[in-house]
Design a protein around this motif. Structure first.
Motif, PDB file in Angstrom:
ATOM      1  N   ILE A  67       0.834  -1.201   0.000  1.00 22.30           N
ATOM      2  CA  ILE A  67       0.000   0.000   0.000  1.00 22.30           C
ATOM      3  C   ILE A  67       0.870   1.254   0.000  1.00 22.30           C
ATOM      4  O   ILE A  67       0.624   2.200  -0.757  1.00 22.30           O
ATOM      5  N   MET A  68       1.900   1.261   0.828  1.00 19.43           N
ATOM      6  CA  MET A  68       2.768   2.437   0.925  1.00 19.43           C
ATOM      7  C   MET A  68       3.518   2.702  -0.379  1.00 19.43           C
ATOM      8  O   MET A  68       3.811   3.846  -0.708  1.00 19.43           O
ATOM      9  N   GLN A  69       3.797   1.662  -1.143  1.00 16.06           N
ATOM     10  CA  GLN A  69       4.559   1.817  -2.383  1.00 16.06           C
ATOM     11  C   GLN A  69       3.686   2.119  -3.599  1.00 16.06           C
ATOM     12  O   GLN A  69       4.200   2.493  -4.651  1.00 16.06           O
ATOM     13  N   ALA A  70       2.384   1.995  -3.470  1.00 18.25           N
ATOM     14  CA  ALA A  70       1.485   2.227  -4.603  1.00 18.25           C
ATOM     15  C   ALA A  70       1.376   3.716  -4.906  1.00 18.25           C
ATOM     16  O   ALA A  70       1.452   4.563  -4.013  1.00 18.25           O
ATOM     17  N   ASP A  71       1.176   4.013  -6.178  1.00 15.86           N
ATOM     18  CA  ASP A  71       0.933   5.392  -6.609  1.00 15.86           C
ATOM     19  C   ASP A  71      -0.545   5.740  -6.516  1.00 15.86           C
ATOM     20  O   ASP A  71      -0.908   6.894  -6.288  1.00 15.86           O
ATOM     21  N   GLY A  72      -1.386   4.750  -6.745  1.00 19.79           N
ATOM     22  CA  GLY A  72      -2.826   4.935  -6.674  1.00 19.79           C
ATOM     23  C   GLY A  72      -3.456   3.732  -6.014  1.00 19.79           C
ATOM     24  O   GLY A  72      -2.918   2.623  -6.078  1.00 19.79           O
ATOM     25  N   ILE A  73      -4.604   3.967  -5.375  1.00 17.63           N
ATOM     26  CA  ILE A  73      -5.256   2.900  -4.621  1.00 17.63           C
ATOM     27  C   ILE A  73      -6.741   2.893  -4.952  1.00 17.63           C
ATOM     28  O   ILE A  73      -7.393   3.940  -4.950  1.00 17.63           O
ATOM     29  N   LEU A  74      -7.254   1.717  -5.235  1.00 18.38           N
ATOM     30  CA  LEU A  74      -8.684   1.528  -5.402  1.00 18.38           C
ATOM     31  C   LEU A  74      -9.158   0.743  -4.189  1.00 18.38           C
ATOM     32  O   LEU A  74      -8.727  -0.396  -3.985  1.00 18.38           O
ATOM     33  N   SER A 165     -11.948   3.771 -13.097  1.00 21.18           N
ATOM     34  CA  SER A 165     -10.621   3.218 -13.393  1.00 21.18           C
ATOM     35  C   SER A 165      -9.821   4.176 -14.259  1.00 21.18           C
ATOM     36  O   SER A 165      -8.642   4.454 -13.981  1.00 21.18           O
ATOM     37  N   ASP A 166     -10.450   4.688 -15.320  1.00 23.09           N
ATOM     38  CA  ASP A 166      -9.775   5.657 -16.191  1.00 23.09           C
ATOM     39  C   ASP A 166      -9.383   6.915 -15.410  1.00 23.09           C
ATOM     40  O   ASP A 166      -8.275   7.439 -15.573  1.00 23.09           O
ATOM     41  N   ASP A 167     -10.280   7.408 -14.569  1.00 27.09           N
ATOM     42  CA  ASP A 167      -9.995   8.607 -13.780  1.00 27.09           C
ATOM     43  C   ASP A 167      -8.816   8.375 -12.834  1.00 27.09           C
ATOM     44  O   ASP A 167      -7.937   9.231 -12.710  1.00 27.09           O
ATOM     45  N   LEU A 168      -8.789   7.230 -12.183  1.00 23.63           N
ATOM     46  CA  LEU A 168      -7.704   6.937 -11.248  1.00 23.63           C
ATOM     47  C   LEU A 168      -6.366   6.924 -11.983  1.00 23.63           C
ATOM     48  O   LEU A 168      -5.401   7.574 -11.548  1.00 23.63           O
ATOM     49  N   VAL A 169      -6.300   6.244 -13.106  1.00 20.86           N
ATOM     50  CA  VAL A 169      -5.059   6.190 -13.883  1.00 20.86           C
ATOM     51  C   VAL A 169      -4.683   7.590 -14.376  1.00 20.86           C
ATOM     52  O   VAL A 169      -3.529   8.006 -14.272  1.00 20.86           O
ATOM     53  N   HIS A 170      -5.652   8.315 -14.886  1.00 20.85           N
ATOM     54  CA  HIS A 170      -5.389   9.662 -15.415  1.00 20.85           C
ATOM     55  C   HIS A 170      -4.830  10.583 -14.331  1.00 20.85           C
ATOM     56  O   HIS A 170      -3.814  11.263 -14.538  1.00 20.85           O
ATOM     57  N   TYR A 171      -5.493  10.635 -13.186  1.00 17.29           N
ATOM     58  CA  TYR A 171      -5.065  11.568 -12.138  1.00 17.29           C
ATOM     59  C   TYR A 171      -3.736  11.160 -11.508  1.00 17.29           C
ATOM     60  O   TYR A 171      -2.946  12.016 -11.122  1.00 17.29           O
ATOM     61  N   VAL A 172      -3.471   9.882 -11.404  1.00 15.85           N
ATOM     62  CA  VAL A 172      -2.152   9.453 -10.924  1.00 15.85           C
ATOM     63  C   VAL A 172      -1.086   9.903 -11.921  1.00 15.85           C
ATOM     64  O   VAL A 172      -0.033  10.430 -11.526  1.00 15.85           O
ATOM     65  N   ASP A 173      -1.367   9.736 -13.196  1.00 15.98           N
ATOM     66  CA  ASP A 173      -0.429  10.167 -14.236  1.00 15.98           C
ATOM     67  C   ASP A 173      -0.182  11.670 -14.168  1.00 15.98           C
ATOM     68  O   ASP A 173       0.960  12.130 -14.221  1.00 15.98           O
ATOM     69  N   VAL A 174      -1.233  12.444 -14.045  1.00 13.94           N
ATOM     70  CA  VAL A 174      -1.095  13.903 -13.947  1.00 13.94           C
ATOM     71  C   VAL A 174      -0.262  14.276 -12.721  1.00 13.94           C
ATOM     72  O   VAL A 174       0.635  15.118 -12.799  1.00 13.94           O
ATOM     73  N   LEU A 175      -0.565  13.658 -11.609  1.00  8.46           N
ATOM     74  CA  LEU A 175       0.166  13.970 -10.374  1.00  8.46           C
ATOM     75  C   LEU A 175       1.645  13.597 -10.490  1.00  8.46           C
ATOM     76  O   LEU A 175       2.512  14.314  -9.998  1.00  8.46           O
ATOM     77  N   GLN A 176       1.941  12.493 -11.153  1.00  6.82           N
ATOM     78  CA  GLN A 176       3.336  12.099 -11.336  1.00  6.82           C
ATOM     79  C   GLN A 176       4.076  13.097 -12.232  1.00  6.82           C
ATOM     80  O   GLN A 176       5.246  13.382 -12.004  1.00  6.82           O
TER      81      GLN A 176
END
Length: 185
Positions: A67-74, A165-176
């Motif tokens: 969990i601590m190493q994940a970039d995004g969590i569902l 799912s798309d939103d989670l991937v998108h926002y993690v990408d933007v934040l990175q």
């Protein structure tokens, strides 16, 4: 990019089905990401006793590190007694207060009826905000009637899971790419 999907109960399987659907969709549509399911029934997690998450051992330590190493969590949660399960709350208690800082979190909730559709809003989101998560505002609520033989059959629910799912991937990408921004604040 690493996304972990948590199925937040040690009993039942409908929450796992929903989280698995989302993770499989992410894997299919976003080949560049690494997804992993963490079903709490697959881990022998101890009760929180207040020590640092780094001091735990065995399955507890393995799960906390993932969990601590994940970039995004569902986070998938069933609704029990009009709240989240104790096993999921225990998981949050095992983590440090800033465990979700700079992490995007999506929520999937499963329940028997619509009577519980506000549980994520009133019980889960406050915990996640306290732990510094950036929670995607819209969550997916799935009722018993949306499944047939442990398969999600309601197309509207499937579409909403895919969108989350798309939103989670998108926002993690933007934040990175832009760590200076603070989404949803």
């Amino acid at each position: 990019m690493k996304i972990i999907g948590i199925s937040g109960s040690t009993i039942g399987s409908k929450t796992r089905v929903a989280v698995e659907h989302a993770l499989k969709y992410m894997e299919k549509e976003h080949a560049e990401i690494d997804v992993e399911l963490a079903d709490l029934k697959d881990y022998d997690v101890v009760f929180s006793d207040g020590r640092s998450y780094k001091d735990y051992t065995g399955d507890t330590r393995i799960l906390l590190e993932k969990i601590m190493q994940a970039d995004g969590i569902l986070i998938g949660t069933p609704v029990f007694q009009a709240s989240i399960p104790g096993t999921l709350k225990n998981l949050f208690d095992l983590l440090p207060v800033d465990a979700f800082q700079n992490k995007l979190v999506g929520i999937v909730a499963t329940a028997g009826t619509t009577k519980h559709y506000l549980v994520p809003e009133q019980h889960l989101k406050p915990i996640l905000h306290y732990m510094h998560a950036w929670v995607i505002p819209k969550y997916v609520f799935i009722e018993e009637k949306d499944y047939t033989n442990y398969v999600i059959t309601n197309q509207n629910v499937i579409d909403r899971l895919n969108k989350l799912s798309d939103d989670l991937v998108h926002y993690v990408d933007v934040l990175q790419k832009h760590p200076e921004i603070t989404p949803f604040l």
